[in-house]
Scaffold this motif. Sequence first.
Motif, PDB file in Angstrom:
ATOM      1  N   GLU A  72       0.835  -1.197   0.000  1.00 51.32           N
ATOM      2  CA  GLU A  72       0.000   0.000   0.000  1.00 51.32           C
ATOM      3  C   GLU A  72       0.869   1.246   0.000  1.00 51.32           C
ATOM      4  N   CYS A  73       0.443   2.230  -0.771  1.00 53.10           N
ATOM      5  CA  CYS A  73       1.123   3.514  -0.839  1.00 53.10           C
ATOM      6  C   CYS A  73       0.053   4.604  -0.756  1.00 53.10           C
ATOM      7  N   ILE A  74       0.178   5.481   0.233  1.00 56.04           N
ATOM      8  CA  ILE A  74      -0.857   6.483   0.508  1.00 56.04           C
ATOM      9  C   ILE A  74      -0.345   7.869   0.125  1.00 56.04           C
ATOM     10  N   PHE A  75      -1.165   8.589  -0.625  1.00 55.32           N
ATOM     11  CA  PHE A  75      -0.889   9.980  -0.979  1.00 55.32           C
ATOM     12  C   PHE A  75      -1.972  10.834  -0.325  1.00 55.32           C
ATOM     13  N   ILE A  94      -1.227  -2.283  -4.323  1.00 53.87           N
ATOM     14  CA  ILE A  94      -0.490  -2.880  -5.429  1.00 53.87           C
ATOM     15  C   ILE A  94      -0.361  -4.375  -5.215  1.00 53.87           C
ATOM     16  N   SER A  95      -0.785  -5.136  -6.206  1.00 54.03           N
ATOM     17  CA  SER A  95      -0.659  -6.590  -6.168  1.00 54.03           C
ATOM     18  C   SER A  95       0.073  -7.024  -7.429  1.00 54.03           C
ATOM     19  N   CYS A  96       0.499  -8.280  -7.482  1.00 51.19           N
ATOM     20  CA  CYS A  96       1.255  -8.731  -8.644  1.00 51.19           C
ATOM     21  C   CYS A  96       0.347  -9.467  -9.625  1.00 51.19           C
ATOM     22  N   LYS A  97       0.699  -9.338 -10.891  1.00 52.02           N
ATOM     23  CA  LYS A  97      -0.017 -10.036 -11.954  1.00 52.02           C
ATOM     24  C   LYS A  97       0.352 -11.511 -11.916  1.00 52.02           C
ATOM     25  N   PRO A  98      -0.506 -12.387 -12.415  1.00 50.47           N
ATOM     26  CA  PRO A  98      -0.127 -13.801 -12.474  1.00 50.47           C
ATOM     27  C   PRO A  98       1.056 -14.010 -13.423  1.00 50.47           C
ATOM     28  N   HIS A  99       1.988 -14.836 -12.994  1.00 48.85           N
ATOM     29  CA  HIS A  99       3.203 -15.106 -13.773  1.00 48.85           C
ATOM     30  C   HIS A  99       3.043 -16.425 -14.511  1.00 48.85           C
ATOM     31  N   VAL A 100       3.678 -16.534 -15.670  1.00 49.31           N
ATOM     32  CA  VAL A 100       3.547 -17.737 -16.496  1.00 49.31           C
ATOM     33  C   VAL A 100       4.238 -18.932 -15.848  1.00 49.31           C
TER      34      VAL A 100
END
Length: 106
Positions: A72-75, A94-100
Amino acid sequence: FDATEMLKKLQEMQKPPGKIIDVQISVKLEKFLYGGHKKITRMRRVKDFGGFTMQQHLFRVDIPRGSSAPHECIFKRKGDHNENTQPDTVNFKISCKPHVVVDWRG
């Protein structure tokens, strides 16, 4: 010494806080492993002399090396401006995309 600007600034700070806006962002797995940054462009409503205008704002979110998802990043007060409250707070989740190849659980 012009005190009107100081009084306006004090009056602005006495407004109640704005809403917290959650924004979901997906990045590559490598950003979590090696660290890096992500640039995000959002439209926001900004208070102008005549009223409100739409403005494009660029946010830079830094992802530290080895951080866990969701990061998490708060502005604070960088979101939409409102008439009766302080500007909104933007919270990037922010989460990560699925990787191959790699199945990451972190």
